[in-house]
Design a protein around this motif. Structure first.
Motif, PDB file in Angstrom:
ATOM      1  N   VAL A  20     -70.821 -16.845  10.444  1.00  0.00           N
ATOM      2  CA  VAL A  20     -72.197 -16.449  10.256  1.00  0.00           C
ATOM      3  C   VAL A  20     -73.120 -17.347  11.298  1.00  0.00           C
ATOM      4  O   VAL A  20     -73.739 -17.399  11.472  1.00  0.00           O
ATOM      5  N   ALA A  21     -71.997 -18.095  12.407  1.00  0.00           N
ATOM      6  CA  ALA A  21     -73.017 -18.601  12.861  1.00  0.00           C
ATOM      7  C   ALA A  21     -73.295 -16.945  14.210  1.00  0.00           C
ATOM      8  O   ALA A  21     -74.493 -17.346  14.769  1.00  0.00           O
ATOM      9  N   ARG A  22     -72.071 -16.540  14.254  1.00  0.00           N
ATOM     10  CA  ARG A  22     -72.487 -14.892  15.197  1.00  0.00           C
ATOM     11  C   ARG A  22     -74.218 -14.704  14.567  1.00  0.00           C
ATOM     12  O   ARG A  22     -75.116 -13.925  15.699  1.00  0.00           O
ATOM     13  N   ARG A  23     -74.283 -14.665  13.067  1.00  0.00           N
ATOM     14  CA  ARG A  23     -74.575 -13.854  12.651  1.00  0.00           C
ATOM     15  C   ARG A  23     -76.605 -13.900  12.714  1.00  0.00           C
ATOM     16  O   ARG A  23     -77.469 -14.084  13.266  1.00  0.00           O
ATOM     17  N   LEU A  24     -76.305 -15.856  13.146  1.00  0.00           N
ATOM     18  CA  LEU A  24     -77.931 -16.838  13.255  1.00  0.00           C
ATOM     19  C   LEU A  24     -78.316 -17.226  14.113  1.00  0.00           C
ATOM     20  O   LEU A  24     -79.100 -17.231  14.430  1.00  0.00           O
ATOM     21  N   ILE A  25     -77.208 -17.158  15.217  1.00  0.00           N
ATOM     22  CA  ILE A  25     -77.525 -17.485  16.615  1.00  0.00           C
ATOM     23  C   ILE A  25     -78.388 -16.411  17.519  1.00  0.00           C
ATOM     24  O   ILE A  25     -79.902 -16.726  17.256  1.00  0.00           O
ATOM     25  N   PRO A  26     -78.334 -15.595  16.792  1.00  0.00           N
ATOM     26  CA  PRO A  26     -79.750 -14.619  17.184  1.00  0.00           C
ATOM     27  C   PRO A  26     -81.324 -14.564  17.058  1.00  0.00           C
ATOM     28  O   PRO A  26     -82.075 -14.264  17.641  1.00  0.00           O
ATOM     29  N   ALA A  27     -80.921 -14.887  15.582  1.00  0.00           N
ATOM     30  CA  ALA A  27     -82.119 -15.103  14.683  1.00  0.00           C
ATOM     31  C   ALA A  27     -82.832 -16.197  15.310  1.00  0.00           C
ATOM     32  O   ALA A  27     -83.928 -16.402  14.571  1.00  0.00           O
ATOM     33  N   THR A  28     -82.285 -17.308  16.152  1.00  0.00           N
ATOM     34  CA  THR A  28     -82.556 -18.276  16.352  1.00  0.00           C
ATOM     35  C   THR A  28     -84.143 -17.859  17.251  1.00  0.00           C
ATOM     36  O   THR A  28     -85.188 -18.961  17.499  1.00  0.00           O
ATOM     37  N   GLY A  29     -83.844 -16.673  17.897  1.00  0.00           N
ATOM     38  CA  GLY A  29     -84.756 -15.870  19.240  1.00  0.00           C
ATOM     39  C   GLY A  29     -86.566 -16.415  18.867  1.00  0.00           C
ATOM     40  O   GLY A  29     -87.437 -16.412  19.301  1.00  0.00           O
ATOM     41  N   ALA A  30     -86.055 -16.031  17.082  1.00  0.00           N
ATOM     42  CA  ALA A  30     -87.707 -15.971  16.106  1.00  0.00           C
ATOM     43  C   ALA A  30     -88.907 -17.589  16.751  1.00  0.00           C
ATOM     44  O   ALA A  30     -89.900 -17.686  16.614  1.00  0.00           O
ATOM     45  N   PHE A  31     -88.167 -18.792  16.698  1.00  0.00           N
ATOM     46  CA  PHE A  31     -88.813 -19.984  16.714  1.00  0.00           C
ATOM     47  C   PHE A  31     -88.005 -20.560  18.235  1.00  0.00           C
ATOM     48  O   PHE A  31     -90.135 -20.449  18.365  1.00  0.00           O
ATOM     49  N   ARG A  32     -87.538 -19.651  18.920  1.00  0.00           N
ATOM     50  CA  ARG A  32     -86.930 -20.627  20.302  1.00  0.00           C
ATOM     51  C   ARG A  32     -86.863 -19.561  20.911  1.00  0.00           C
ATOM     52  O   ARG A  32     -85.494 -19.332  20.915  1.00  0.00           O
ATOM     53  N   THR A  85     -87.671 -30.886   4.757  1.00  0.00           N
ATOM     54  CA  THR A  85     -88.628 -30.084   4.315  1.00  0.00           C
ATOM     55  C   THR A  85     -89.335 -28.475   5.337  1.00  0.00           C
ATOM     56  O   THR A  85     -88.501 -27.612   5.106  1.00  0.00           O
ATOM     57  N   GLU A  86     -88.561 -29.556   6.553  1.00  0.00           N
ATOM     58  CA  GLU A  86     -88.983 -27.703   7.746  1.00  0.00           C
ATOM     59  C   GLU A  86     -87.483 -27.385   8.028  1.00  0.00           C
ATOM     60  O   GLU A  86     -87.718 -26.285   7.934  1.00  0.00           O
ATOM     61  N   ALA A  87     -87.081 -28.220   8.110  1.00  0.00           N
ATOM     62  CA  ALA A  87     -85.361 -27.645   7.536  1.00  0.00           C
ATOM     63  C   ALA A  87     -85.007 -27.143   6.950  1.00  0.00           C
ATOM     64  O   ALA A  87     -84.535 -25.716   7.168  1.00  0.00           O
ATOM     65  N   GLY A 118     -92.244 -19.301  13.277  1.00  0.00           N
ATOM     66  CA  GLY A 118     -91.601 -18.060  11.751  1.00  0.00           C
ATOM     67  C   GLY A 118     -93.046 -17.597  10.790  1.00  0.00           C
ATOM     68  O   GLY A 118     -93.739 -18.085  10.677  1.00  0.00           O
ATOM     69  N   ASN A 119     -91.882 -16.812  10.586  1.00  0.00           N
ATOM     70  CA  ASN A 119     -92.827 -16.194   9.042  1.00  0.00           C
ATOM     71  C   ASN A 119     -93.267 -17.852   7.745  1.00  0.00           C
ATOM     72  O   ASN A 119     -93.648 -17.609   7.374  1.00  0.00           O
ATOM     73  N   VAL A 120     -92.475 -18.414   8.023  1.00  0.00           N
ATOM     74  CA  VAL A 120     -92.520 -19.391   7.225  1.00  0.00           C
ATOM     75  C   VAL A 120     -93.337 -21.146   7.625  1.00  0.00           C
ATOM     76  O   VAL A 120     -93.735 -21.349   7.446  1.00  0.00           O
ATOM     77  N   GLY A 121     -93.465 -20.589   8.584  1.00  0.00           N
ATOM     78  CA  GLY A 121     -95.347 -21.375   8.940  1.00  0.00           C
ATOM     79  C   GLY A 121     -95.330 -22.353   9.583  1.00  0.00           C
ATOM     80  O   GLY A 121     -96.340 -23.541   9.157  1.00  0.00           O
ATOM     81  N   VAL A 122     -94.168 -23.540   9.978  1.00  0.00           N
ATOM     82  CA  VAL A 122     -93.854 -24.397  10.791  1.00  0.00           C
ATOM     83  C   VAL A 122     -95.121 -24.926  12.079  1.00  0.00           C
ATOM     84  O   VAL A 122     -94.071 -24.024  13.085  1.00  0.00           O
ATOM     85  N   GLU A 123     -95.173 -25.238  11.687  1.00  0.00           N
ATOM     86  CA  GLU A 123     -95.924 -25.811  13.392  1.00  0.00           C
ATOM     87  C   GLU A 123     -97.019 -26.973  13.677  1.00  0.00           C
ATOM     88  O   GLU A 123     -97.522 -27.225  14.187  1.00  0.00           O
ATOM     89  N   ARG A 124     -95.980 -28.175  12.665  1.00  0.00           N
ATOM     90  CA  ARG A 124     -96.158 -29.607  13.265  1.00  0.00           C
ATOM     91  C   ARG A 124     -96.086 -29.822  14.550  1.00  0.00           C
ATOM     92  O   ARG A 124     -95.127 -30.075  15.729  1.00  0.00           O
ATOM     93  N   SER A 125     -96.675 -30.389  15.455  1.00  0.00           N
ATOM     94  CA  SER A 125     -96.824 -30.727  16.947  1.00  0.00           C
ATOM     95  C   SER A 125     -96.010 -32.736  16.913  1.00  0.00           C
ATOM     96  O   SER A 125     -96.150 -32.987  15.276  1.00  0.00           O
ATOM     97  N   GLN A 126     -95.361 -32.808  17.061  1.00  0.00           N
ATOM     98  CA  GLN A 126     -94.152 -34.480  17.598  1.00  0.00           C
ATOM     99  C   GLN A 126     -94.812 -34.817  19.300  1.00  0.00           C
ATOM    100  O   GLN A 126     -94.905 -34.141  20.254  1.00  0.00           O
ATOM    101  N   MET A 127     -94.474 -36.223  18.654  1.00  0.00           N
ATOM    102  CA  MET A 127     -94.317 -36.816  20.088  1.00  0.00           C
ATOM    103  C   MET A 127     -93.514 -37.364  20.630  1.00  0.00           C
ATOM    104  O   MET A 127     -92.322 -37.735  20.163  1.00  0.00           O
TER     105      MET A 127
END
Length: 276
Positions: A80-92, A202-204, A29-38
């Motif tokens: 609010v959810a109806r507008r945020l849910i499509p935006a999740t595609g920027a991350f997944r 912080t990521e959230a 995303g634009n905020v640059g969250v890129e940590r790998s997870q186990m």
């Protein structure tokens, strides 16, 4: 017997290496969250357990007449959810097609959460006591959705298997025993009862302001929201903020990342009128 007991740590270590996977749950995303997870638990297992746990919570709330009692309030949250849910595609790319559910539970608690796979609950107390604007609802919802996108609950469940539950639960995770039952029993705790780490919060926060901006909600509302929460809970943080950084640095971080995503907000509001 002594020889066998000496082999157990080695067997356990091999099992951990076999079961663990290093994954990247989201794009940066634009905020640059890129940590790998186990991870030791699969996404499918976590989503199935979350769905069953969520349905149980919703059923219990319905039996207590504490589910979606205020139609206008429920519609506000779902809008609010109806507008945020499509935006999740920027991350997944898969996230907009999750089986999303959004409900409001009647409770005085200042709380909200989102389980794996998009199972959202808002408590009426956080809306009413803080007199939330739609921008502030979006700030909370974006933050909670971010936890689901990053699969923080799955990560924490995996960590718990390694640090707390030992060989028996490792065997369950590998398909021996009652893995499903164990996971369903613990998914609520790792989703919204136990505190998140500062890293997860912080990521959230950062992903949350981007989701809000992409949905056409002012990302700067996250800073105002934190100020409201701090004022309402000057002695003890609420459950929703139990481990959020409670100092000036958090507000500064939110302000910095809100400024970073303001162009996304301005672009979104050219096409979407903010909900009054």
């Amino acid at each position: 017997m002594k020889g066998l007991s000496g082999l157990l740590p080695a067997v356990f270590a091999v099992g951990l290496m076999t079961a663990c996977q290093t994954v990247r749950t989201t794009q940066t995303g634009n905020v640059g969250v890129e940590r790998s997870q186990m991870m030791m638990v699969s996404s499918r297992e976590m989503e199935s357990a979350a769905s069953q746990s969520y349905q149980k919570i919703i059923q219990q709330a319905g039996q207590k007449n504490a589910l979606n009692r205020d139609k206008e309030q429920v519609e506000r949250v779902r809008a609010v959810a109806r507008r945020l849910i499509p935006a999740t595609g920027a991350f997944r790319p898969d996230a907009p097609n999750w089986r999303w559910e959004v409900n409001v539970l009647s409770s005085n608690d200042l709380n909200a959460w989102c389980m794996a796979g998009g199972k959202i609950a808002f408590y009426s107390g956080i809306i009413e006591k803080l007199d939330l604007t739609d921008d502030e609802i979006a700030a909370i919802m974006g933050h909670e959705i971010a936890h689901a996108l990053r699969e923080h609950a799955r990560e924490r469940a995996s960590q718990a298997m390694v640090t707390n539950l030992g060989v028996a639960v490792l065997g369950a995770a590998l398909g021996v025993g009652q893995a499903g039952t164990d996971l369903i029993g613990s998914v609520a705790k790792v989703s919204f009862e136990l505190p998140n780490s500062r890293e997860h919060e912080t990521e959230a926060d950062r992903i949350g302001v981007e989701l809000a901006a992409r949905g056409g909600y002012d990302p700067r509302a996250a800073v105002v929201l934190w100020q409201k929460m701090a004022k309402a809970n000057s002695n003890q943080p609420p459950q929703w903020l139990s481990t959020h950084p409670s100092n000036q640095s958090r507000q500064q971080d939110l302000a910095q990342y809100a400024a970073r995503v303001m162009p996304l907000y301005e672009q979104a509001t050219q096409h979407t009128k903010p909900v009054k």
